[in-house]
Design a protein around this motif. Structure first.
Motif, PDB file in Angstrom:
ATOM      1  N   GLY A 220     -53.047   7.058  11.009  1.00 18.61           N
ATOM      2  CA  GLY A 220     -51.773   6.197  11.473  1.00 18.61           C
ATOM      3  C   GLY A 220     -50.665   6.654  11.332  1.00 18.61           C
ATOM      4  N   LEU A 221     -50.261   7.285  10.318  1.00 21.91           N
ATOM      5  CA  LEU A 221     -48.898   7.724   9.938  1.00 21.91           C
ATOM      6  C   LEU A 221     -48.564   9.079  10.841  1.00 21.91           C
ATOM      7  CD1 LEU A 221     -48.627   7.237   6.081  1.00 21.91           C
ATOM      8  CD2 LEU A 221     -47.227   6.207   7.902  1.00 21.91           C
ATOM      9  N   LEU A 222     -49.676  10.010  10.854  1.00 17.90           N
ATOM     10  CA  LEU A 222     -49.457  11.235  11.290  1.00 17.90           C
ATOM     11  C   LEU A 222     -49.768  11.188  12.932  1.00 17.90           C
ATOM     12  CD1 LEU A 222     -50.721  13.655   8.607  1.00 17.90           C
ATOM     13  CD2 LEU A 222     -48.196  12.865   9.186  1.00 17.90           C
ATOM     14  N   ARG A 223     -50.338  10.194  13.277  1.00 16.28           N
ATOM     15  CA  ARG A 223     -50.632  10.041  14.885  1.00 16.28           C
ATOM     16  C   ARG A 223     -51.759  10.902  14.957  1.00 16.28           C
ATOM     17  NH1 ARG A 223     -44.586   9.757  17.256  1.00 16.28           N
ATOM     18  NH2 ARG A 223     -43.780   8.405  15.961  1.00 16.28           N
ATOM     19  N   VAL A 224     -52.773  11.117  14.469  1.00 17.48           N
ATOM     20  CA  VAL A 224     -53.928  12.151  14.534  1.00 17.48           C
ATOM     21  C   VAL A 224     -55.138  11.065  14.681  1.00 17.48           C
ATOM     22  CG1 VAL A 224     -52.719  14.220  13.463  1.00 17.48           C
ATOM     23  CG2 VAL A 224     -54.290  12.595  12.255  1.00 17.48           C
ATOM     24  N   PRO A 225     -56.292  11.759  15.089  1.00 18.52           N
ATOM     25  CA  PRO A 225     -57.403  11.194  15.104  1.00 18.52           C
ATOM     26  C   PRO A 225     -58.198  10.825  13.773  1.00 18.52           C
ATOM     27  CG  PRO A 225     -57.488  12.725  16.916  1.00 18.52           C
ATOM     28  CD  PRO A 225     -56.401  13.092  16.001  1.00 18.52           C
ATOM     29  N   LEU A 226     -58.692   9.655  13.444  1.00 18.91           N
ATOM     30  CA  LEU A 226     -59.421   9.339  12.338  1.00 18.91           C
ATOM     31  C   LEU A 226     -60.366  10.720  12.107  1.00 18.91           C
ATOM     32  CD1 LEU A 226     -59.567   7.353  10.124  1.00 18.91           C
ATOM     33  CD2 LEU A 226     -61.495   6.312  11.315  1.00 18.91           C
ATOM     34  N   LEU A 227     -60.412  11.005  10.797  1.00 14.60           N
ATOM     35  CA  LEU A 227     -61.292  12.066  10.324  1.00 14.60           C
ATOM     36  C   LEU A 227     -61.102  13.459  10.840  1.00 14.60           C
ATOM     37  CD1 LEU A 227     -65.118  10.315  10.419  1.00 14.60           C
ATOM     38  CD2 LEU A 227     -63.112  10.552   8.508  1.00 14.60           C
ATOM     39  N   SER A 228     -59.818  13.656  11.601  1.00 11.80           N
ATOM     40  CA  SER A 228     -59.448  15.068  11.771  1.00 11.80           C
ATOM     41  C   SER A 228     -58.882  15.842  10.751  1.00 11.80           C
ATOM     42  CB  SER A 228     -58.332  14.810  12.970  1.00 11.80           C
ATOM     43  OG  SER A 228     -57.228  14.225  12.354  1.00 11.80           O
ATOM     44  N   PRO A 229     -59.087  17.199  10.701  1.00  9.87           N
ATOM     45  CA  PRO A 229     -58.586  17.888   9.615  1.00  9.87           C
ATOM     46  C   PRO A 229     -57.447  17.998   9.253  1.00  9.87           C
ATOM     47  CG  PRO A 229     -59.130  19.359  11.484  1.00  9.87           C
ATOM     48  CD  PRO A 229     -59.482  17.953  11.885  1.00  9.87           C
ATOM     49  N   ILE A 230     -56.964  17.810   7.914  1.00 12.64           N
ATOM     50  CA  ILE A 230     -55.763  18.031   7.316  1.00 12.64           C
ATOM     51  C   ILE A 230     -55.798  18.715   6.327  1.00 12.64           C
ATOM     52  CG2 ILE A 230     -55.046  15.614   8.170  1.00 12.64           C
ATOM     53  CD1 ILE A 230     -55.337  14.678   5.164  1.00 12.64           C
ATOM     54  N   LEU A 231     -54.371  19.257   5.802  1.00 11.34           N
ATOM     55  CA  LEU A 231     -54.329  20.122   4.644  1.00 11.34           C
ATOM     56  C   LEU A 231     -53.700  19.250   3.554  1.00 11.34           C
ATOM     57  CD1 LEU A 231     -52.914  23.442   5.676  1.00 11.34           C
ATOM     58  CD2 LEU A 231     -55.043  23.118   4.967  1.00 11.34           C
ATOM     59  N   TYR A 232     -54.317  19.014   2.499  1.00 13.33           N
ATOM     60  CA  TYR A 232     -54.180  18.153   1.172  1.00 13.33           C
ATOM     61  C   TYR A 232     -53.399  18.778   0.121  1.00 13.33           C
ATOM     62  CZ  TYR A 232     -54.563  14.224  -2.002  1.00 13.33           C
ATOM     63  OH  TYR A 232     -54.153  13.405  -3.041  1.00 13.33           O
ATOM     64  N   TYR A 233     -52.157  18.647  -0.306  1.00 14.07           N
ATOM     65  CA  TYR A 233     -51.450  19.319  -1.094  1.00 14.07           C
ATOM     66  C   TYR A 233     -51.098  18.648  -2.170  1.00 14.07           C
ATOM     67  CZ  TYR A 233     -47.472  21.213  -3.744  1.00 14.07           C
ATOM     68  OH  TYR A 233     -46.364  21.595  -4.546  1.00 14.07           O
ATOM     69  N   THR A 234     -51.473  19.179  -3.551  1.00 14.46           N
ATOM     70  CA  THR A 234     -51.078  18.296  -4.679  1.00 14.46           C
ATOM     71  C   THR A 234     -50.383  19.312  -5.497  1.00 14.46           C
ATOM     72  OG1 THR A 234     -53.489  17.256  -4.803  1.00 14.46           O
ATOM     73  CG2 THR A 234     -52.204  17.290  -6.777  1.00 14.46           C
ATOM     74  N   GLY A 235     -49.131  18.903  -6.143  1.00 18.29           N
ATOM     75  CA  GLY A 235     -48.262  19.481  -6.824  1.00 18.29           C
ATOM     76  C   GLY A 235     -47.923  18.833  -7.808  1.00 18.29           C
ATOM     77  N   VAL A 236     -48.184  19.400  -9.330  1.00 19.54           N
ATOM     78  CA  VAL A 236     -47.871  18.559 -10.556  1.00 19.54           C
ATOM     79  C   VAL A 236     -46.837  19.364 -11.296  1.00 19.54           C
ATOM     80  CG1 VAL A 236     -49.072  18.094 -12.819  1.00 19.54           C
ATOM     81  CG2 VAL A 236     -50.389  18.114 -10.614  1.00 19.54           C
TER      82      VAL A 236
END
Length: 266
Positions: A220-236
């Motif tokens: 919803g936020l990125l206006r892309v299809p549900l279950l489309s590929p994304i890059l998930y970044y975690t920074g600690v």
């Protein structure tokens, strides 16, 4: 009949004298290439500039003195930004920021805090919500003995088109969050706000990037299809005592970002 199209010249940069753009300061890490650190710091300053900032950069000599590096190093850093399209260089007139340059968007990991700042700069950012929250289960290991954290949710969009590119969820230790002005988060990345505005001494950041599928909130936020590929970044982010002060979880659109790692061999 053959019609020859004559390419239109690029807009001529301003030539009138005036104050040059003032980049942020930089603490150099001698374990990383100096030109890279300088280019990333200047890149962050350019992408995070205010709308009314001047487009003319200081001279190579002035920039070299500002960063404490040689002119040769500064020239290499400027070449990197010119290749990316963020600046243009004109003989006898100077170096200018390209106001309409479209940023290239790799997710780069190279061990520099200023590189992280640069990675997250230059887009229009909207603070969607912020406030205290019970520690989420997926970050509980980073906040032992802490009953709650301060959460910040932000959406980043392209400056010109308004198209969303990524959204970030930050979980910040309450003591570190006490020095945060929420308005700053619509101008600068969290790392810069914590370090330069709130005075939190960030010693290191541990990064992880993985492939995921867009959940309903991300779609919803990125206006892309549900279950489309994304890059998930975690920074600690850790302070000088080794305490975690911030856990950033950023979802990047898979069609707009790539993953890049640079390894120095000497």
């Amino acid at each position: 009949m053959q019609v020859t199209q004559v390419p239109q010249p690029s807009p001529t940069p301003p030539t009138a004298p005036g104050a040059a753009f003032a980049p942020d300061s930089l603490v150099l890490n001698r374990k990383l290439p100096l030109w890279y650190q300088v280019s990333q710091s200047l890149r962050a300053s350019i992408l995070g500039r205010t709308a009314d900032a001047t487009l003319r950069l200081p001279t190579e000599e002035q920039l070299a003195a500002h960063y404490g590096v040689s002119v040769l190093t500064m020239r290499q850093a400027l070449k990197e930004l010119e290749t990316e399209g963020l600046i243009s260089r004109h003989r006898r007139r100077g170096t200018f920021i390209e106001p309409r340059a479209r940023r290239v968007s790799p997710v780069r990991l190279m061990g520099s805090i200023d590189a992280i700042v640069a990675q997250q700069s230059g887009e229009r950012t909207t603070l969607l919500e912020h406030g205290p929250s019970p520690v989420p289960g997926d970050v509980a290991e980073y906040f032992p003995g802490c009953p709650e954290v301060i959460g910040y949710r932000r959406l980043r969009c392209e400056e010109e088109t308004g198209e969303p590119t990524n959204w970030a969820q930050n979980w910040v230790h309450p003591e570190a969050a006490a020095g945060i002005d929420p308005a700053d988060l619509e101008r600068w990345p969290m790392t810069k706000v914590l370090r330069d505005r709130a005075g939190v001494p960030i010693a290191r950041i541990t990064d992880t990037v993985e492939a995921r599928l867009a959940d309903p909130a991300t779609a919803g936020l990125l206006r892309v299809p549900l279950l489309s590929p994304i890059l998930y970044y975690t920074g600690v982010a850790y302070d000088e005592s080794g305490r975690v002060v911030d856990v950033a979880q950023i979802r990047y659109r898979g069609d707009r970002f790539s993953f890049s790692v640079t390894v120095e061999t000497h």
